[in-house]
Design a protein around this motif. Sequence first.
Motif, PDB file in Angstrom:
ATOM      1  N   TYR A  81       0.840  -1.193   0.000  1.00 56.34           N
ATOM      2  CA  TYR A  81       0.000   0.000   0.000  1.00 56.34           C
ATOM      3  C   TYR A  81       0.877   1.246   0.000  1.00 56.34           C
ATOM      4  N   ALA A  82       1.896   1.271   0.855  1.00 53.43           N
ATOM      5  CA  ALA A  82       2.764   2.443   0.938  1.00 53.43           C
ATOM      6  C   ALA A  82       3.535   2.644  -0.362  1.00 53.43           C
ATOM      7  N   LYS A  83       3.924   1.550  -1.029  1.00 55.72           N
ATOM      8  CA  LYS A  83       4.746   1.644  -2.232  1.00 55.72           C
ATOM      9  C   LYS A  83       3.919   1.930  -3.487  1.00 55.72           C
ATOM     10  N   LYS A  84       2.815   1.212  -3.674  1.00 53.47           N
ATOM     11  CA  LYS A  84       2.088   1.280  -4.938  1.00 53.47           C
ATOM     12  C   LYS A  84       0.719   1.962  -4.868  1.00 53.47           C
ATOM     13  N   TYR A  85       0.042   1.854  -3.733  1.00 49.89           N
ATOM     14  CA  TYR A  85      -1.359   2.273  -3.695  1.00 49.89           C
ATOM     15  C   TYR A  85      -1.623   3.369  -2.666  1.00 49.89           C
ATOM     16  N   SER A  86      -0.656   4.207  -2.400  1.00 52.34           N
ATOM     17  CA  SER A  86      -0.809   5.189  -1.320  1.00 52.34           C
ATOM     18  C   SER A  86      -1.894   6.226  -1.615  1.00 52.34           C
ATOM     19  N   ASP A  87      -2.233   6.433  -2.889  1.00 49.14           N
ATOM     20  CA  ASP A  87      -3.278   7.405  -3.205  1.00 49.14           C
ATOM     21  C   ASP A  87      -4.647   6.754  -3.365  1.00 49.14           C
ATOM     22  N   PHE A  88      -4.759   5.475  -3.035  1.00 47.56           N
ATOM     23  CA  PHE A  88      -6.029   4.753  -3.109  1.00 47.56           C
ATOM     24  C   PHE A  88      -6.698   4.749  -1.743  1.00 47.56           C
ATOM     25  N   GLY A  89      -8.026   4.604  -1.751  1.00 44.45           N
ATOM     26  CA  GLY A  89      -8.744   4.341  -0.519  1.00 44.45           C
ATOM     27  C   GLY A  89      -8.661   2.852  -0.207  1.00 44.45           C
ATOM     28  N   PRO A  90      -9.114   2.432   0.972  1.00 50.38           N
ATOM     29  CA  PRO A  90      -9.016   1.027   1.357  1.00 50.38           C
ATOM     30  C   PRO A  90      -9.775   0.072   0.434  1.00 50.38           C
ATOM     31  N   THR A  91     -10.923   0.483  -0.068  1.00 48.66           N
ATOM     32  CA  THR A  91     -11.719  -0.409  -0.913  1.00 48.66           C
ATOM     33  C   THR A  91     -11.002  -0.707  -2.223  1.00 48.66           C
ATOM     34  N   LEU A  92     -10.564   0.332  -2.898  1.00 47.32           N
ATOM     35  CA  LEU A  92      -9.863   0.145  -4.167  1.00 47.32           C
ATOM     36  C   LEU A  92      -8.522  -0.552  -3.947  1.00 47.32           C
ATOM     37  N   ALA A  93      -7.839  -0.210  -2.879  1.00 49.01           N
ATOM     38  CA  ALA A  93      -6.557  -0.848  -2.575  1.00 49.01           C
ATOM     39  C   ALA A  93      -6.748  -2.348  -2.342  1.00 49.01           C
ATOM     40  N   ALA A  94      -7.815  -2.733  -1.655  1.00 53.46           N
ATOM     41  CA  ALA A  94      -8.072  -4.151  -1.415  1.00 53.46           C
ATOM     42  C   ALA A  94      -8.328  -4.877  -2.734  1.00 53.46           C
ATOM     43  N   GLU A  95      -9.049  -4.239  -3.650  1.00 51.81           N
ATOM     44  CA  GLU A  95      -9.292  -4.846  -4.957  1.00 51.81           C
ATOM     45  C   GLU A  95      -7.985  -5.036  -5.722  1.00 51.81           C
TER      46      GLU A  95
END
Length: 161
Positions: A81-95
Amino acid sequence: MSVLKLSRKERRRVDVFGRVGRGELTLRKAAELVGLSYRQTLRGFARYQELGDAGVCHRLRGQKSNHQSPAGDQRRALALYAKKYSDFGPTLAAEYLAQEDGLAVCVTTLRRWLTVAGLWKPRRGGPRHRKWRERKPHFGEMVQVDGSLHDWFEDVGERRH
């Protein structure tokens, strides 16, 4: 000697089972006092006699939950999450974690992990729907509006519409 931490309910049961053991109470009365059925009290008292105060404790205390995620999954999810998805919310990051990285994590679990780690902060929703009215300058003063067409004052003064 080990320290045994008991909840309030468990301390109550130790006290009641001790009184049963000394002959001060019957098991039926003990069942009423601890809020259990007679059969549950019978089993609980037998375990109390066998194990002492520890017999009253919940036997899963201190055990790891069957639903707990492996510790490596949490570290890996937070790192990704910190490396690739830091600008995502939890829902989109989980997907994306499930699709791209093969790490299936429940959205609520990921949200809790991210909040605890300080990587995501929940925001409040939109503006408030209802607002408090401004206070009047004098105690008890109110705006009084009457929209009815009824003749409240019965021929006293002019009719209000």
